[in-house]
Write a protein that holds these residues in place. Structure first.
Motif, PDB file in Angstrom:
ATOM      1  N   GLU A 245      21.255  55.093  -9.015  1.00 25.84           N
ATOM      2  CA  GLU A 245      20.244  55.810  -9.495  1.00 25.84           C
ATOM      3  C   GLU A 245      20.166  55.716 -10.872  1.00 25.84           C
ATOM      4  N   PHE A 246      18.882  55.810 -11.306  1.00 26.52           N
ATOM      5  CA  PHE A 246      18.966  55.723 -13.166  1.00 26.52           C
ATOM      6  C   PHE A 246      18.462  57.229 -13.508  1.00 26.52           C
ATOM      7  N   LYS A 247      19.121  57.435 -14.591  1.00 28.33           N
ATOM      8  CA  LYS A 247      18.825  58.837 -15.558  1.00 28.33           C
ATOM      9  C   LYS A 247      18.881  58.552 -17.022  1.00 28.33           C
ATOM     10  N   SER A 248      17.628  59.003 -17.482  1.00 26.95           N
ATOM     11  CA  SER A 248      17.394  58.837 -18.875  1.00 26.95           C
ATOM     12  C   SER A 248      18.437  59.539 -19.673  1.00 26.95           C
ATOM     13  N   ALA A 249      19.085  60.697 -19.343  1.00 28.02           N
ATOM     14  CA  ALA A 249      19.966  61.437 -20.108  1.00 28.02           C
ATOM     15  C   ALA A 249      20.687  62.230 -18.996  1.00 28.02           C
ATOM     16  N   TRP A 250      21.890  62.750 -19.362  1.00 24.97           N
ATOM     17  CA  TRP A 250      22.768  63.742 -18.408  1.00 24.97           C
ATOM     18  C   TRP A 250      22.367  64.963 -18.320  1.00 24.97           C
ATOM     19  N   ARG A 251      22.396  65.330 -16.914  1.00 24.70           N
ATOM     20  CA  ARG A 251      22.181  66.785 -16.687  1.00 24.70           C
ATOM     21  C   ARG A 251      23.314  67.160 -15.754  1.00 24.70           C
ATOM     22  N   ASP A 252      23.716  68.458 -15.875  1.00 25.45           N
ATOM     23  CA  ASP A 252      24.895  68.558 -14.641  1.00 25.45           C
ATOM     24  C   ASP A 252      24.174  68.826 -13.088  1.00 25.45           C
ATOM     25  N   GLU A 253      22.826  68.944 -12.960  1.00 24.57           N
ATOM     26  CA  GLU A 253      22.491  68.654 -11.612  1.00 24.57           C
ATOM     27  C   GLU A 253      22.548  67.424 -11.229  1.00 24.57           C
ATOM     28  N   TYR A 254      22.903  66.468 -11.955  1.00 22.19           N
ATOM     29  CA  TYR A 254      23.433  65.048 -11.280  1.00 22.19           C
ATOM     30  C   TYR A 254      24.493  65.119 -10.660  1.00 22.19           C
TER      31      TYR A 254
ATOM     32  N   ASP B 155      15.961  54.237 -17.816  1.00 18.46           N
ATOM     33  CA  ASP B 155      14.679  54.920 -17.239  1.00 18.46           C
ATOM     34  C   ASP B 155      14.304  54.764 -15.849  1.00 18.46           C
ATOM     35  N   ASP B 156      13.391  55.461 -15.043  1.00 16.00           N
ATOM     36  CA  ASP B 156      12.991  55.128 -13.810  1.00 16.00           C
ATOM     37  C   ASP B 156      12.597  53.976 -13.516  1.00 16.00           C
ATOM     38  N   ASN B 157      12.238  52.801 -14.350  1.00 18.82           N
ATOM     39  CA  ASN B 157      11.932  51.529 -13.940  1.00 18.82           C
ATOM     40  C   ASN B 157      13.100  50.514 -14.396  1.00 18.82           C
ATOM     41  N   GLY B 158      14.168  51.001 -14.807  1.00 17.07           N
ATOM     42  CA  GLY B 158      15.443  50.058 -14.821  1.00 17.07           C
ATOM     43  C   GLY B 158      15.687  49.603 -16.437  1.00 17.07           C
ATOM     44  N   LYS B 159      14.874  50.020 -17.229  1.00 18.12           N
ATOM     45  CA  LYS B 159      14.791  49.782 -18.676  1.00 18.12           C
ATOM     46  C   LYS B 159      16.087  50.710 -19.439  1.00 18.12           C
ATOM     47  N   PRO B 160      16.889  49.853 -20.005  1.00 13.83           N
ATOM     48  CA  PRO B 160      17.968  50.724 -20.670  1.00 13.83           C
ATOM     49  C   PRO B 160      17.238  51.626 -21.959  1.00 13.83           C
ATOM     50  N   VAL B 161      17.474  52.706 -22.094  1.00 16.39           N
ATOM     51  CA  VAL B 161      16.993  53.570 -23.212  1.00 16.39           C
ATOM     52  C   VAL B 161      18.113  54.100 -24.148  1.00 16.39           C
ATOM     53  N   GLY B 162      19.351  54.104 -23.576  1.00 12.84           N
ATOM     54  CA  GLY B 162      20.152  54.414 -24.347  1.00 12.84           C
ATOM     55  C   GLY B 162      20.729  55.899 -24.064  1.00 12.84           C
ATOM     56  N   VAL B 163      21.918  56.271 -24.415  1.00  7.82           N
ATOM     57  CA  VAL B 163      22.096  57.814 -24.421  1.00  7.82           C
ATOM     58  C   VAL B 163      22.593  58.266 -25.909  1.00  7.82           C
ATOM     59  N   GLU B 164      22.445  59.532 -25.832  1.00  8.09           N
ATOM     60  CA  GLU B 164      23.045  60.321 -27.335  1.00  8.09           C
ATOM     61  C   GLU B 164      24.223  60.527 -27.041  1.00  8.09           C
ATOM     62  N   ASP B 165      25.143  60.478 -28.172  1.00  3.06           N
ATOM     63  CA  ASP B 165      26.521  60.988 -28.132  1.00  3.06           C
ATOM     64  C   ASP B 165      27.359  60.392 -27.124  1.00  3.06           C
TER      65      ASP B 165
ATOM     66  N   LEU C 244      31.700  60.293 -22.728  1.00  5.00           N
ATOM     67  CA  LEU C 244      32.824  59.614 -22.123  1.00  5.00           C
ATOM     68  C   LEU C 244      33.815  60.490 -22.140  1.00  5.00           C
ATOM     69  N   GLU C 245      34.134  61.355 -23.007  1.00  7.22           N
ATOM     70  CA  GLU C 245      35.047  62.300 -22.905  1.00  7.22           C
ATOM     71  C   GLU C 245      34.817  63.316 -22.020  1.00  7.22           C
ATOM     72  N   ASP C 246      33.832  64.043 -21.827  1.00  8.07           N
ATOM     73  CA  ASP C 246      33.350  65.147 -20.977  1.00  8.07           C
ATOM     74  C   ASP C 246      33.173  64.969 -19.540  1.00  8.07           C
ATOM     75  N   LEU C 247      32.453  63.716 -19.108  1.00  8.77           N
ATOM     76  CA  LEU C 247      32.403  63.373 -17.799  1.00  8.77           C
ATOM     77  C   LEU C 247      33.301  63.374 -16.871  1.00  8.77           C
ATOM     78  N   PRO C 248      34.176  62.552 -17.156  1.00  8.17           N
ATOM     79  CA  PRO C 248      35.607  62.526 -16.236  1.00  8.17           C
ATOM     80  C   PRO C 248      36.197  63.741 -16.022  1.00  8.17           C
ATOM     81  N   ASN C 249      36.189  64.599 -16.798  1.00 10.60           N
ATOM     82  CA  ASN C 249      36.882  65.811 -17.005  1.00 10.60           C
ATOM     83  C   ASN C 249      36.069  66.745 -16.041  1.00 10.60           C
TER      84      ASN C 249
ATOM     85  N   GLU D 143      23.274  51.845 -25.393  1.00 10.59           N
ATOM     86  CA  GLU D 143      24.478  52.157 -24.814  1.00 10.59           C
ATOM     87  C   GLU D 143      24.294  53.027 -23.656  1.00 10.59           C
ATOM     88  N   ILE D 144      24.585  52.704 -22.445  1.00  5.63           N
ATOM     89  CA  ILE D 144      24.538  53.350 -21.260  1.00  5.63           C
ATOM     90  C   ILE D 144      25.848  53.591 -20.486  1.00  5.63           C
ATOM     91  N   ILE D 145      25.939  54.671 -19.744  1.00  4.58           N
ATOM     92  CA  ILE D 145      27.123  55.036 -19.106  1.00  4.58           C
ATOM     93  C   ILE D 145      26.823  54.907 -17.718  1.00  4.58           C
TER      94      ILE D 145
END
Length: 87
Positions: A12-21, A41-51, A56-61, A82-84
Motif C-alpha cells: 500500500e502507498f500512502k503520501s503521509a502517515w495517519r493513525d488510521e493506517y 502517492d497512489d501512482n507509486g511516485k515518491p513524494v517524500g515524508v515530512e519530519d 522513524l522514532e514514533d512509528l515503532p513505538n 525520503e520514504i518510510i
C-alpha cells in the motif's frame, strides 16, 4: 528494493502517515505480511515524508504499544525523496 508501480494486497502507498493506517498494518500482520510505503502517492511516485526523523522514532513505538508487533520500519531514499517502509 524497487517501488512497485501499483498497489496490491501486500503493498500500500500512502503520501503521509495517519493513525488510521494502523488497520492496514494489523491486516498485514494477520495475513502473510505486506509493505506500507509512506511518502509515496497512489501512482507509486515518491513524494517524500515530512519530519522523517520523528516518524522513524514514533512509528515503532506506536506499532508496539497499540498493535503489539515489532515490524521493520526503515527510511529509504527514492528519486531524492525520503520514504518510510514498514514491513
Amino acid at each position: 528494493m524497487d517501488l512497485e508501480s501499483v498497489e496490491s494486497h501486500t503493498t500500500e502507498f500512502k503520501s503521509a502517515w495517519r493513525d488510521e493506517y494502523l488497520k492496514s498494518i494489523c491486516a498485514f500482520a494477520n495475513t502473510n505480511g505486506g509493505r506500507l510505503l509512506i511518502g509515496v502517492d497512489d501512482n507509486g511516485k515518491p513524494v517524500g515524508v515530512e519530519d522523517s526523523k520523528k516518524l522513524l522514532e514514533d512509528l515503532p513505538n506506536k506499532l508496539r504499544d497499540i498493535l503489539g508487533i515489532i515490524p521493520s520500519v526503515r527510511l529509504e531514499k527514492k528519486n531524492g525523496k525520503e520514504i518510510i517502509v514498514i514491513e
